[in-house]
Each structure stands twice: as C-alpha cells, then as structure tokens.
Design a protein around this motif. Structure first.
Motif, PDB file in Angstrom:
ATOM      1  N   ALA A   1      -4.151  78.656  17.892  1.00 56.43           N
ATOM      2  CA  ALA A   1      -5.090  78.975  16.809  1.00 56.43           C
ATOM      3  C   ALA A   1      -6.376  78.171  16.981  1.00 56.43           C
ATOM      4  CB  ALA A   1      -4.447  78.665  15.461  1.00 56.43           C
ATOM      5  N   VAL A   2      -7.487  78.709  16.466  1.00 51.43           N
ATOM      6  CA  VAL A   2      -8.787  78.024  16.503  1.00 51.43           C
ATOM      7  C   VAL A   2      -9.010  77.357  15.154  1.00 51.43           C
ATOM      8  CG1 VAL A   2     -11.265  78.287  16.834  1.00 51.43           C
ATOM      9  CG2 VAL A   2      -9.678  79.747  18.104  1.00 51.43           C
ATOM     10  N   GLU A   3      -9.299  76.055  15.148  1.00 47.57           N
ATOM     11  CA  GLU A   3      -9.490  75.322  13.899  1.00 47.57           C
ATOM     12  C   GLU A   3     -10.827  74.597  13.891  1.00 47.57           C
ATOM     13  OE1 GLU A   3      -6.184  72.738  13.433  1.00 47.57           O
ATOM     14  OE2 GLU A   3      -4.729  74.361  13.091  1.00 47.57           O
ATOM     15  N   MET A   4     -11.484  74.594  12.738  1.00 45.57           N
ATOM     16  CA  MET A   4     -12.749  73.875  12.579  1.00 45.57           C
ATOM     17  C   MET A   4     -12.477  72.377  12.554  1.00 45.57           C
ATOM     18  SD  MET A   4     -16.023  73.628  12.103  1.00 45.57           S
ATOM     19  CE  MET A   4     -16.509  75.335  11.896  1.00 45.57           C
ATOM     20  N   PRO A   5     -13.205  71.587  13.341  1.00 43.67           N
ATOM     21  CA  PRO A   5     -13.001  70.135  13.315  1.00 43.67           C
ATOM     22  C   PRO A   5     -13.390  69.546  11.962  1.00 43.67           C
ATOM     23  CG  PRO A   5     -14.936  70.703  14.626  1.00 43.67           C
ATOM     24  CD  PRO A   5     -14.243  71.987  14.313  1.00 43.67           C
ATOM     25  N   GLN A   6     -12.697  68.504  11.542  1.00 41.30           N
ATOM     26  CA  GLN A   6     -13.006  67.855  10.268  1.00 41.30           C
ATOM     27  C   GLN A   6     -14.191  66.897  10.380  1.00 41.30           C
ATOM     28  OE1 GLN A   6     -11.247  68.744   7.332  1.00 41.30           O
ATOM     29  NE2 GLN A   6     -10.708  70.315   8.846  1.00 41.30           N
ATOM     30  N   GLN A   7     -14.435  66.390  11.603  1.00 39.81           N
ATOM     31  CA  GLN A   7     -15.573  65.511  11.851  1.00 39.81           C
ATOM     32  C   GLN A   7     -16.503  66.156  12.876  1.00 39.81           C
ATOM     33  OE1 GLN A   7     -12.404  63.852  11.434  1.00 39.81           O
ATOM     34  NE2 GLN A   7     -13.231  63.465   9.374  1.00 39.81           N
ATOM     35  N   CYS A   8     -17.788  65.850  12.743  1.00 40.64           N
ATOM     36  CA  CYS A   8     -18.794  66.403  13.648  1.00 40.64           C
ATOM     37  C   CYS A   8     -18.500  65.973  15.082  1.00 40.64           C
ATOM     38  CB  CYS A   8     -20.182  65.917  13.232  1.00 40.64           C
ATOM     39  SG  CYS A   8     -21.487  66.341  14.409  1.00 40.64           S
ATOM     40  N   PRO A   9     -18.459  66.901  16.017  1.00 37.50           N
ATOM     41  CA  PRO A   9     -18.170  66.544  17.412  1.00 37.50           C
ATOM     42  C   PRO A   9     -19.275  65.707  18.059  1.00 37.50           C
ATOM     43  CG  PRO A   9     -18.781  68.872  17.243  1.00 37.50           C
ATOM     44  CD  PRO A   9     -18.633  68.357  15.853  1.00 37.50           C
ATOM     45  N   GLU A  10     -20.435  65.603  17.420  1.00 37.93           N
ATOM     46  CA  GLU A  10     -21.544  64.833  17.979  1.00 37.93           C
ATOM     47  C   GLU A  10     -21.661  63.432  17.395  1.00 37.93           C
ATOM     48  OE1 GLU A  10     -23.577  65.586  20.404  1.00 37.93           O
ATOM     49  OE2 GLU A  10     -22.937  67.660  20.755  1.00 37.93           O
ATOM     50  N   CYS A  11     -21.476  63.313  16.072  1.00 31.15           N
ATOM     51  CA  CYS A  11     -21.711  62.009  15.435  1.00 31.15           C
ATOM     52  C   CYS A  11     -20.526  61.484  14.639  1.00 31.15           C
ATOM     53  CB  CYS A  11     -22.943  62.073  14.537  1.00 31.15           C
ATOM     54  SG  CYS A  11     -22.712  63.065  13.040  1.00 31.15           S
ATOM     55  N   GLY A  12     -19.510  62.304  14.435  1.00 34.15           N
ATOM     56  CA  GLY A  12     -18.322  61.856  13.702  1.00 34.15           C
ATOM     57  C   GLY A  12     -18.446  61.927  12.198  1.00 34.15           C
ATOM     58  N   ALA A  13     -19.595  62.369  11.690  1.00 33.08           N
ATOM     59  CA  ALA A  13     -19.750  62.505  10.236  1.00 33.08           C
ATOM     60  C   ALA A  13     -18.872  63.646   9.722  1.00 33.08           C
ATOM     61  CB  ALA A  13     -21.206  62.764   9.890  1.00 33.08           C
ATOM     62  N   ASP A  14     -18.666  63.668   8.403  1.00 35.90           N
ATOM     63  CA  ASP A  14     -17.824  64.703   7.809  1.00 35.90           C
ATOM     64  C   ASP A  14     -18.448  66.081   8.001  1.00 35.90           C
ATOM     65  OD1 ASP A  14     -15.992  62.859   6.980  1.00 35.90           O
ATOM     66  OD2 ASP A  14     -16.759  62.722   4.924  1.00 35.90           O
ATOM     67  N   VAL A  15     -17.575  67.073   8.085  1.00 35.50           N
ATOM     68  CA  VAL A  15     -18.002  68.473   8.151  1.00 35.50           C
ATOM     69  C   VAL A  15     -17.621  69.136   6.839  1.00 35.50           C
ATOM     70  CG1 VAL A  15     -17.616  70.693   9.269  1.00 35.50           C
ATOM     71  CG2 VAL A  15     -17.844  68.618  10.655  1.00 35.50           C
ATOM     72  N   GLU A  16     -18.595  69.781   6.176  1.00 34.17           N
ATOM     73  CA  GLU A  16     -18.351  70.414   4.881  1.00 34.17           C
ATOM     74  C   GLU A  16     -18.693  71.889   4.941  1.00 34.17           C
ATOM     75  OE1 GLU A  16     -20.632  68.395   1.964  1.00 34.17           O
ATOM     76  OE2 GLU A  16     -19.381  66.586   1.976  1.00 34.17           O
ATOM     77  N   ARG A  17     -17.945  72.670   4.186  1.00 41.75           N
ATOM     78  CA  ARG A  17     -18.244  74.103   4.094  1.00 41.75           C
ATOM     79  C   ARG A  17     -19.345  74.319   3.061  1.00 41.75           C
ATOM     80  NH1 ARG A  17     -13.800  78.953   4.321  1.00 41.75           N
ATOM     81  NH2 ARG A  17     -15.313  80.628   4.690  1.00 41.75           N
ATOM     82  N   THR A  18     -20.318  75.143   3.395  1.00 36.59           N
ATOM     83  CA  THR A  18     -21.422  75.384   2.462  1.00 36.59           C
ATOM     84  C   THR A  18     -20.964  76.191   1.259  1.00 36.59           C
ATOM     85  OG1 THR A  18     -22.044  77.375   3.682  1.00 36.59           O
ATOM     86  CG2 THR A  18     -23.159  75.332   4.273  1.00 36.59           C
ATOM     87  N   GLN A  19     -21.687  76.006   0.168  1.00 36.92           N
ATOM     88  CA  GLN A  19     -21.450  76.786  -1.037  1.00 36.92           C
ATOM     89  C   GLN A  19     -22.494  77.899  -1.106  1.00 36.92           C
ATOM     90  OE1 GLN A  19     -18.847  76.199  -3.473  1.00 36.92           O
ATOM     91  NE2 GLN A  19     -18.178  75.068  -1.668  1.00 36.92           N
ATOM     92  N   LEU A  20     -22.034  79.104  -1.355  1.00 42.86           N
ATOM     93  CA  LEU A  20     -22.932  80.259  -1.432  1.00 42.86           C
ATOM     94  C   LEU A  20     -23.283  80.510  -2.893  1.00 42.86           C
ATOM     95  CD1 LEU A  20     -24.209  82.456   0.375  1.00 42.86           C
ATOM     96  CD2 LEU A  20     -22.264  83.896  -0.175  1.00 42.86           C
ATOM     97  N   VAL A  21     -24.583  80.478  -3.186  1.00 44.82           N
ATOM     98  CA  VAL A  21     -25.056  80.701  -4.554  1.00 44.82           C
ATOM     99  C   VAL A  21     -25.556  82.136  -4.673  1.00 44.82           C
ATOM    100  CG1 VAL A  21     -26.631  79.936  -6.362  1.00 44.82           C
ATOM    101  CG2 VAL A  21     -25.740  78.285  -4.698  1.00 44.82           C
ATOM    102  N   ARG A  22     -24.948  82.890  -5.546  1.00 45.67           N
ATOM    103  CA  ARG A  22     -25.407  84.260  -5.796  1.00 45.67           C
ATOM    104  C   ARG A  22     -26.072  84.294  -7.173  1.00 45.67           C
ATOM    105  NH1 ARG A  22     -23.653  87.863  -2.118  1.00 45.67           N
ATOM    106  NH2 ARG A  22     -21.891  87.288  -0.817  1.00 45.67           N
ATOM    107  N   ARG A  23     -27.284  84.858  -7.209  1.00 46.35           N
ATOM    108  CA  ARG A  23     -28.045  84.904  -8.448  1.00 46.35           C
ATOM    109  C   ARG A  23     -28.227  86.348  -8.868  1.00 46.35           C
ATOM    110  NH1 ARG A  23     -29.944  81.090  -4.991  1.00 46.35           N
ATOM    111  NH2 ARG A  23     -29.920  78.957  -5.804  1.00 46.35           N
TER     112      ARG A  23
END
Length: 787
Positions: free
Chosen positions: A411-433
C-alpha cells in the motif's frame, strides 16, 4: 392567413434563425449575434412551443433533450458497413500505400514497378480524431437516427444522445440534400471540456474519466440523454455513406459543411507521398496545440472514381489509410512512490516506473497528483499500470491492471513527517463558501508546515522569485540557489539582497566577473513593476495575469495587502477562492514579515498609483446585497431591497415589519435575511466591506468617473512567429499597456494577429477566419500611432 398559420410561420422563422446561429457558432466558430440575442430567440421559441404544444416538431432546437431514460439500447443495422482503416506506422508503410494506389489509378501503367507513382494521386488529409465513430441518418433533411459503429455491421441506437450534441444540426441547412443522407464521423470531447468535467467530478467525489476518448464513449452510452447533454461533446464528420454527393472526397466534405455538418478545419488536399509526409509532420508538430486528441492522420484518395476503382478488402477500403502517431499509452510496473515538496509545502506523490517508451520518449517518472488519486486508482507499489503521455505534459498513471497485481504489492501511505525537513505533515482544510456560510471539509492536499525553514520549500520559493516572469534575476539558477540554501547564506528571498562579494565569490564556479555580474543583477532587480513583484511572492492561485489585474485595479501594494475578500471579488476574473487566498496571504504574519523585509532591503515598486478610475462608483447597493449570498436573494430580490431601503444603514436597522413591507419579498427569504443580519460576525463583515468600498472609491455613493478608454480596450491580439525588433514579451507588454488582451490561440473573437517570421498554423487560421493580420513592420507602425 389564419392565426395558426401565423404561429407556424413564427415558429419556423425562429427555428431557422436559431439553426443558422448554431451553425455559425458551433461549426464555423464565427458567431454573428451576442449570446443575449441568441438566448432571447431561444426563450421566445420555448414560450411559443409551450403555448402551442401541438406545433412542436422533432427538429426543433428545444427538442435536443426530451423524453424519459431508456432501459436499454436497441440495435441498428448499417445499410453500408462501417469499415476499419488499414494502419501505417512508418514512412515505408506510407510509401507502399501510395505506390499501390498510384499503380491502380491514373499513375504509371500496371506492371511498371520501377516507376514513381508519386505526384499522380491526390489525397484528402484529415487528423484522426481519438473519439467514437458514429453514423447519423437524415431523412428529408431531418435527423432521424444515430448509431455507434458497433462491429461495423450492427451498432447501437444512440439517437437520443446524439441529438444533445450542440454542433450536430437537427435539420440540415440549405437545399438539394438527398432524401436520405447518412453522415459518418467521430464524436469526441475537447480537452478543455474534458479537464473541466473531470474537475467537477472530483469535486463531487465521483470517479473521473481516464482520457477524453473514454469520456466521449461513456457519455454517448448513457441511457439518460439528460446526462449526455451535460457533457462537452462535439461531432466531426469524415464523410458520407453515399458516394455520389461529389466527385471528390474533399468536395464531399465541403458540401456537408454547407449543409451545416461540422468537418475538420485541418482538412487539406495534397499530391503524392511527399505531400502526405509533409502534412503528417505538420500535424505531428501541432498535435499538442490542438484542443482535442488525435492519434494519427487519415489519408484518402481524393477522387471518388479512383476510390471505386480501388475498391475494398474484407475489412477496409484500399483507398484509405491511417498513419498513426507513436503510442501515448503503455503498460509498465510501479516500482516505488516518492514524495516531493513544492513551493507552497504541498506534498506530491511521484511514481517511479520501470522505464518504458511512450510517444517516442523514455518515461521513468509520472505524476500521481495526490493521495485521493492514488486511492481512486486503487494503486499499490508493484502494480502494473497504464502510463499516458501527451506532448510536453508530465506523464501520468491513468489506470491499474489489477489482474497483474503481485502477491507482495504494498500500500502507498503519506509520510507523517516531511521527507525534506522532518516537520509535521498536515492535511489541508477545504473551505466552501455558499449562501453566506462556510463549511469545512478535508482537502486533497497535504502540506509540510515547515515553510521557509524547509529546504525544499525555500528552494522552490527562491526559484520562482528569481524567475524570468517574476523578479528576473539573471545568473541565479537552480544549482547556485542550492548552494546558497545548503550553506545557509539565504533563508528567505530578502537574504538574496544581503549577499556580499565575499559570500558570492566563495561559491563553486564563481570568479570576479561572474560575482560582480550577479551582484549587479540583484541590484538591477530592486525596482520591479508592482505586478512582477506580486507574482514573485508566490501567492497561491495568483498567476501572472491575476497579478496584473491586482496591480492595474487596486494600484498599490498597500491597497492590495489590506483588501478584503469581499472587495477583491469585484475585480475582473477574481473569484471567491482566489480572493480569500490573496487576503489570507497578506494577513499571515510570516508572509507579511517577508514582504516588509524585502522592502527594507531596498525594493522600490514601480507603477504604483491609485485605485483604477474605472472602479469608482462601480459597486451598486443591489450588487453588494446580492454578494452576501443569502438564500432566496438573487439579482431581482437584491434590487428590490436596495430600492426599498436606499442605504445600507437602513437595511441593517430594519426589523421584521420593515422587511415584510418590501414588495414581493417572500416570507422565507425575509426570515433568512433577518437571520443573516442578526449574526454579529456577518454584520461586522458587511460594515467593514462597505467601509473599504468607500475608502477605495468603489462605493455606490461615489461618483463614477467617465475616463477615456485605452486605445485597444476590449480587443484580443495574438502574436505568432518570430519578431526581430521586439521580444515576444516586450510586444505583449506594449499591447497590454494599450488595453489589449494577448491570447495564445486564434478564434473568431480575435481582433488582430501579428505574424512574424515562420508564422505557422495561427496565421493560417487567421486567414481562414478573415482576421486582420499585421507583419512586424505594420505592427510597429501601429504601436507608434497608438502611443
């Protein structure tokens, strides 16, 4: 004349007018009336038909979508079989084909195998559309049946769906058509419509189509024609089942076009092998600039008499061949998925593939867009996948072949930390107006939260900042920026302007002259136009044209940085999402700090001024009310509210009795407006938005300024070929300064085409449409006259 006869005559006139306008718009791409006039005629026809349902005819433009969904398709047997074409994959195949038809036609006598049967035969050439072959039957000029090719002998009845395709005439134009006319061609989906449709499907969490051909086929095979009617399909005829319409293939197509049937604008007549090969190469070069997919070129002997003499094989005509382009889809194995970090922190999965030849290029990497796309595909590492490549577009994985999946697929999984700097990876929030409310949902993009402390984001931000269309700093390529970031000499765009002679000359590959050149280039970039600076900042969704719009309308960085979303949405081509992105960018403390740091480093913006005079007094109270998107209040309701209350203050102070006194304002709508205005956050936003409209002079109480329009305001110009005295960028800049829009393609809406040396298809298209063409000398004279 009786009343019924009069109504019949009106109906016929309206149908004829609309049919002619459809032909001008959809077939000739040269509309003769504005959309509003067309809509007025269409509504008039609808109204008359509703009042007189007994006078509705099958060929009426209002009948494109009618009836209930089918339970299944019925079968149609073709009176004349729809044959396949033989294929050519190399010049040798084409040479053999041309030699064969030349020997059998008017070329050298049969048996003279050493003679060159080249220029003796004329060929009708057309691009081979990658769509679905269909036949359309007209009886007495009216569309009565349409069918798929099927097995060539029997197809499926898709009449109800083909009727929804806007460029297919329900009644033929002109006169002298035969009692029965069977037209054959391809139904296809233009690329722009395909991308827009797939985007809508993704927004609706529906499965997008893999390619335009699948989309066209799936759309045509809908049992409910109302669904087909929403799909951006087009039809292009390549001929007729009748061979007696004209004495040549090209004349047959021209006759069909006169009857309102769309044919390829790329159709040409050439002589012999060389003519065929030149046409093939030309279409190959222009393939990626077309708005539709083609997979080759079809060559047909132009003479109908020669076609009849050559005859048929079991499955294909001897007088036609399809010379195919290299395949754009191949199958290979997904070896791994890596994750790349972009300028805005977006984490993008990239497929690492077992190398494979696709369209003449070795492909080993392909885009996967995002994790939602991976989930949609059902993709696992180790899968066999279909890879598609179209011209310069990055190859992409379009499909998994599940029956080939190995037992050890992962399976393909999104890394929890940035592969470049190690900072956290967060999913964006989509705002619908919508309707004055905001709803949050999970977005498709994952981001590294490290910002400019992430080396990958910093490098990409710097590359964008120094690029030609942004700050245009010569000498700062990717390798040099890599060194600057890795040595921690630059940690934000402003640090570029703090570089010293000692720091630069210490970089690999720099000597005294190159060091001074780079420092001079940095100094020279400190006085950018406002639009360039805005583009260089990398504001999400703000490209070069939007940056120009912001600079041209709001006039200064100060105005743009404090503009509210409600204000930005009044600007040309700025929608709600882009407006919020711009506002959020400048409200972000980190971004604001970077901008201020750049100004402290000596950036002096050029071309700043006031809010454009054309915006003064441009927002009416009614339009302002409509912008709130309160349920039930559209343009007419907003106008009534504005006329009734006169000012925003009175509307904000209105109670239930005041609202109930507004003429024709439904109780439900009044309640929704009352609830909206009682919300303290909404009231604060409304008052702040009104205050900014006053400050910017856009408020309805501000007197509009009748300024003199720019000389080329409202005109669309196209540049093609090579200019010797101006660069393309300089020419575009001068045209835009005069008010023109500079487009990349020629259409019926193009005002002028500037043709430099080696101008190609755009010049030919302009000549076909009768558009004014200027050479470089005439263009320079025109610029001098207007400035």
């Amino acid at each position: 004349m009786t009343a019924t006869d009069s109504i019949k005559q009106q109906l016929q006139q309206l149908r004829t007018q609309i049919l002619q306008h459809d032909y001008q718009y959809y077939v000739l791409d040269a509309p003769t009336v504005p959309d509003a006039e067309y809509d007025r005629l269409f509504r008039q026809l609808q109204q008359l038909e509703q009042e007189h349902p007994d006078l509705v005819t099958a060929d009426s433009p209002t009948r494109r979508v009618a009836g209930q969904p089918l339970s299944a398709f019925s079968q149609v047997r073709h009176a004349v079989p729809m044959l396949s074409l033989g294929n050519a994959f190399a010049e040798a195949d084409m040479q053999a084909f041309v030699q064969r038809v030349g020997l059998a036609g008017d070329g050298p006598v049969v048996g003279d195998l050493f003679a060159v049967a080249d220029a003796a035969v004329e060929f009708c050439c057309e691009p081979k559309l990658d769509g679905l072959a269909v036949s359309i039957l007209y009886r007495d000029g009216v569309l009565v049946q349409a069918a798929t090719r099927g097995d060539g002998t029997t197809g499926e009845d898709i009449t109800h769906n083909v009727r929804t395709i806007r460029n297919v005439p329900l009644r033929l134009l002109g006169t002298s058509w035969p009692d029965e006319l069977e037209v054959r061609g391809e139904v296809y989906m233009p690329l722009a419509g395909f991308e827009a449709m797939n985007e809508r499907l993704r927004e609706e969490n529906a499965k997008p189509f893999a390619n335009p051909r699948n989309a066209a086929a799936g759309s045509l095979r809908q049992l409910d024609a109302r669904i087909t009617a929403t799909r951006p399909l087009k039809f292009c005829s390549y001929g007729s089942a009748s061979s007696d319409l004209a004495d040549s293939q090209s004349a047959t197509l021209e006759q069909l076009k006169r009857w309102g049937i769309p044919v390829s604008p790329e159709m040409r007549v050439v002589s012999g092998l060389q003519g065929c090969l030149e046409y093939y190469r030309d279409m190959g070069e222009r393939r990626d600039r077309l708005d539709y997919e083609i997979d080759g070129v079809v060559f047909k002997v132009n003479s109908v008499e020669q076609q009849q003499e050559l005859g048929f094989r079991a499955r294909e005509p001897r007088w036609a061949i399809a010379y195919k382009f290299p395949a754009r889809e191949e199958i290979t194995v997904l070896q791994a998925v890596e994750f790349q970090v972009g300028r805005t922190g977006a984490i993008t999965p990239v497929a690492r593939l077992q190398p494979v030849q696709v369209g003449g290029v070795t492909v080993s990497n392909a885009t996967l867009h995002n994790m939602d796309e991976i989930q949609r595909l059902g993709l696992m590492v180790g899968d066999s996948v279909i890879v598609r490549r179209a011209g310069d577009v990055i190859p992409k994985v379009t499909q998994v072949v599940p029956e080939r999946r190995p037992a050890d697929a992962r399976a393909v999984e999104m890394p929890q930390q940035c592969p470049e700097c190690g900072a956290d990876v967060e999913r964006t929030q989509l705002v619908r107006r919508s309707k004055g409310r905001e709803t949050l949902s999970e977005g498709a993009i994952w981001r590294c939260v490290g910002r400019l402390s992430c080396p990958a984001q910093l490098k990409q931000a710097l590359l964008h900042f120094v690029s030609r269309k942004a700050m245009e700093i010569d000498g700062l390529g990717e390798k040099i920026l890599d060194q600057l970031v890795e040595r921690q000499l630059v940690q934000s765009p402003a640090d570029l302007y703090r570089l010293t002679h000692e720091q630069v000359i210490g970089l690999d590959g720099f000597a005294e002259l190159s060091t001074q050149n780079l420092l001079d280039a940095l100094a020279a970039s400190k006085q950018p136009e406002l639009a360039r600076f805005l583009f260089a900042l990398g504001i999400p969704d703000v490209g070069e044209e939007t940056a120009k719009t912001l600079a041209r309308t709001l006039g200064s960085l100060h105005n743009i940085s404090r503009a509210l979303p409600q204000t930005l949405m009044w600007l040309p081509d700025v929608g709600a999402e882009v407006a919020h992105e711009i506002h959020n960018f400048f409200q972000d403390a980190h971004n604001s700090s970077v901008v201020q740091d750049l100004l402290r480093c000596g950036i002096r913006l050029q071309g700043e001024g006031e809010v454009a005079a054309g915006l003064r007094g441009s927002v009416s109270l009614a339009a302002f009310i409509e912008q709130w998107q309160v349920s039930g209040i559209a343009r007419t309701g907003a106008q009534r509210l504005a006329e009734h209350f006169g000012t925003l203050d009175k509307l904000l102070a209105a109670d239930w009795l005041d609202l109930s006194a507004v003429p024709r304002l439904p109780e439900k709508t009044a309640r929704a407006l009352r609830e909206y205005l009682q919300d303290e956050q909404n009231r604060t936003q409304v008052q702040a938005a009104e205050q900014q409209l006053l400050e910017f002079g856009m408020h309805w109480s501000c007197e509009a300024v009748q300024g003199e329009a720019a000389p080329l305001e409202g005109q669309t110009w196209v540049l093609t070929g090579t200019l010797s005295q101006l660069t393309r960028s300089e020419a575009k800049q001068q045209l835009e300064a005069l008010g023109a829009k500079v487009a990349g393609s020629v259409s019926a809406k193009t005002s002028v085409v500037v043709a430099g040396e080696a101008a190609g298809s755009k010049l030919a298209r302009a000549q076909e449409l009768g558009i004014r063409v200027l050479d470089e000398e005439q263009f320079l004279q025109e610029l001098a006259r207007l400035q």
